[in-house]
Design an enzyme around this catalytic site. Structure first.
Site, PDB file in Angstrom:
ATOM      1  N   SER A  31       4.431   2.295   1.907  1.00 47.84           N
ATOM      2  CA  SER A  31       4.378   3.692   1.468  1.00 47.84           C
ATOM      3  C   SER A  31       5.301   4.577   2.293  1.00 47.84           C
ATOM      4  O   SER A  31       5.575   5.718   1.909  1.00 47.84           O
ATOM      5  CB  SER A  31       2.944   4.209   1.571  1.00 47.84           C
ATOM      6  OG  SER A  31       2.503   4.194   2.918  1.00 47.84           O
ATOM      7  N   GLN A  32       5.787   4.068   3.425  1.00 48.63           N
ATOM      8  CA  GLN A  32       6.686   4.862   4.271  1.00 48.63           C
ATOM      9  C   GLN A  32       7.973   5.242   3.544  1.00 48.63           C
ATOM     10  O   GLN A  32       8.535   6.311   3.790  1.00 48.63           O
ATOM     11  CB  GLN A  32       7.008   4.092   5.554  1.00 48.63           C
ATOM     12  CG  GLN A  32       5.806   3.928   6.467  1.00 48.63           C
ATOM     13  CD  GLN A  32       6.033   2.907   7.567  1.00 48.63           C
ATOM     14  OE1 GLN A  32       7.028   2.181   7.568  1.00 48.63           O
ATOM     15  NE2 GLN A  32       5.109   2.829   8.505  1.00 48.63           N
ATOM     16  N   SER A  50      -1.606   1.569  -0.531  1.00 52.99           N
ATOM     17  CA  SER A  50      -1.668   2.528   0.584  1.00 52.99           C
ATOM     18  C   SER A  50      -1.609   3.972   0.097  1.00 52.99           C
ATOM     19  O   SER A  50      -0.886   4.801   0.654  1.00 52.99           O
ATOM     20  CB  SER A  50      -0.549   2.249   1.598  1.00 52.99           C
ATOM     21  OG  SER A  50      -0.677   0.972   2.154  1.00 52.99           O
ATOM     22  N   ASP A  81      -3.674  -1.617   8.255  1.00 54.72           N
ATOM     23  CA  ASP A  81      -3.719  -1.519   9.711  1.00 54.72           C
ATOM     24  C   ASP A  81      -5.063  -1.904  10.313  1.00 54.72           C
ATOM     25  O   ASP A  81      -5.132  -2.274  11.490  1.00 54.72           O
ATOM     26  CB  ASP A  81      -3.346  -0.101  10.159  1.00 54.72           C
ATOM     27  CG  ASP A  81      -1.852   0.157  10.065  1.00 54.72           C
ATOM     28  OD1 ASP A  81      -1.091  -0.809   9.864  1.00 54.72           O
ATOM     29  OD2 ASP A  81      -1.434   1.327  10.192  1.00 54.72           O
TER      30      ASP A  81
END
Length: 424
Positions: free
Chosen positions: A164-165, A191, A306
């Site tokens: 998603s970054q 995400s 994460d």
């Protein structure tokens, strides 16, 4: 230090959860893109946050540190076209957020990094570079990315099953371009929680983006970020370690958490409750997870990658079978996290089988102990520390200093809760 040696013991007490790294990255970026002064408070100066601070300074932001506060003025952001150099260290967020931001105006920029960062994919941006004739060169093994050009508004097609970054990087950038833009998500979006964090932060700083059910994002050009003061809330991805310890029998009160948070890693509460643990809200912004009769479950890693390593620890000590599914992206983090947590927990006496995109975990009553390796990954090191609370013998963790990447005070907090360890 080269290793920590932990004598197994239950953890007890209260701990102030560090500020959210995800939200701090976003606040620093939005403040740096604002024309005027913002104050961002409750900052934990982890290696990743320092990388983003220094990166935005390289792009022209004025950032001053006052204790746990940042005073940020973006008046001069990207005003010159001089060659720019950005050291991302090992921060994937810094790299993927700042690449498109650096191209708001015509620029020559060199991004470098360390560790596993060079192996983490950037294909999404390369495709955009080629489509828009932005020059680039790249060395994979050790990150060394050179780009030259400027980004133009328009239509951007992005897969939803990548990090998603990439999407967040575009969401920060596209409102500042001259033309309107549209981001089209071509597959199911993973995400989503991280996208929500980005959209919420952007809105706080005065920028508007229309979200059409996560299938497309409509972005008007020629917008501007407005300065504001913002306090970073506690980090659920770090609280997950203490919640997991609580589920396994420790008694920990986690302070400075917001139950209304958009953080996707807040899902750890729901997952642990589904396994049999219980949430206690003792006072405002104070949460505990209480041990229960834990049972195996199915955990979808796509929305909360994460927290999977530490949830694997809980699963390893729960009755029956747990399956981690949709976890292939964990292989391209600071290390191959699926392989790392499987390998190291099995050394301690767990029963875990590694699959291509997940894990099969058969719970055991207790772990034994032994020597394990952090793989120089902060989340693996902290997960192994939590595993030690249910071991019969000492646990030796090699390369424990990697926690500085996200949580520099972890070992001190671990000791303050009664953790017994010595350093070598």
């Amino acid at each position: 230090m080269k290793k920590v040696i932990i004598t197994p013991s239950k953890l007890r007490g209260s701990v102030k959860i560090p500020p959210s790294k995800s939200m701090a990255h976003r606040a620093i970026i939005c403040a740096s893109l604002s024309k005027g002064e913002s104050v961002i408070s409750n900052i934990d100066f982890s290696e990743d946050i320092i990388a983003t601070m220094e990166g935005m300074k390289s792009l022209g932001a004025n950032i001053k540190v006052e204790k746990d506060k940042l005073i940020i003025n973006g008046e001069n952001i990207l005003k010159d076209s001089n060659y720019k150099f950005i050291d991302c260290n090992e921060s994937g967020s810094t790299l993927r957020f700042l690449v498109p931001i650096s191209l708001i105006k015509d620029n020559r920029v060199n991004f470098i990094g360390r560790g596993n960062l060079g192996k983490r994919p950037l294909k999404t941006y390369y495709e955009i570079f080629e489509e828009q004739e932005i020059k680039y060169s790249y060395e994979e093994e050790n990150l060394d990315l050179n780009i030259e050009g400027s980004l133009k508004g328009g239509e951007f097609k992005v897969k939803g099953n990548i990090s998603s970054q990439f999407i967040s990087g575009l969401l920060f950038t596209l409102p500042l371009l001259k033309d309107d833009s549209k981001i089209i998500i071509t597959t199911e979006l993973e995400s989503k929680g991280y996208i929500d964090l980005t959209l919420d932060m952007i809105e706080k700083f005065g920028v508007t983006i229309k979200n059409n059910n996560y299938r497309e994002f409509l972005i008007k050009g020629n917008q501007s970020y407005k300065p504001m003061n913002y306090k970073v809330e506690g980090d659920y991805s770090q609280a997950a370690f203490y919640f997991s310890a609580g589920a396994l029998g420790s008694e920990i009160n986690c302070l400075d958490l917001d139950l209304s948070s958009y953080q996707g890693d807040k899902e750890c509460i729901e997952i642990l409750e589904g396994m049999g643990a219980r949430l206690i809200e003792s006072q405002e912004r104070s949460l505990s997870i209480i041990h229960g009769d834990l049972n195996g479950t199915i955990i979808d890693a796509s929305q909360c990658p994460d927290i999977i390593p530490v949830l694997t620890v809980v699963a390893a000590l729960s009755k029956g079978e747990t399956r981690i599914i949709n976890g292939e992206r964990l292989r391209i983090k600071e290390c191959d996290r699926l392989n790392a947590i499987c390998t190291e927990l099995n050394k301690l006496g767990a029963d875990i089988k590694e699959l291509k995109d997940g894990l099969i975990i058969n719970g055991v009553k207790d772990l034994i102990g032994g020597e394990v390796y952090s793989h120089k990954d902060h989340r693996i090191a902290m997960s192994l520390a939590i595993a030690s609370t249910r071991c019969k013998k000492e646990v030796i963790i090699k390369e424990p200093d990697c926690v500085k990447k996200s949580y520099p005070g972890f070992w001190e907090d671990f000791k303050s809760l009664g953790g017994i360890l010595r350093e070598e």
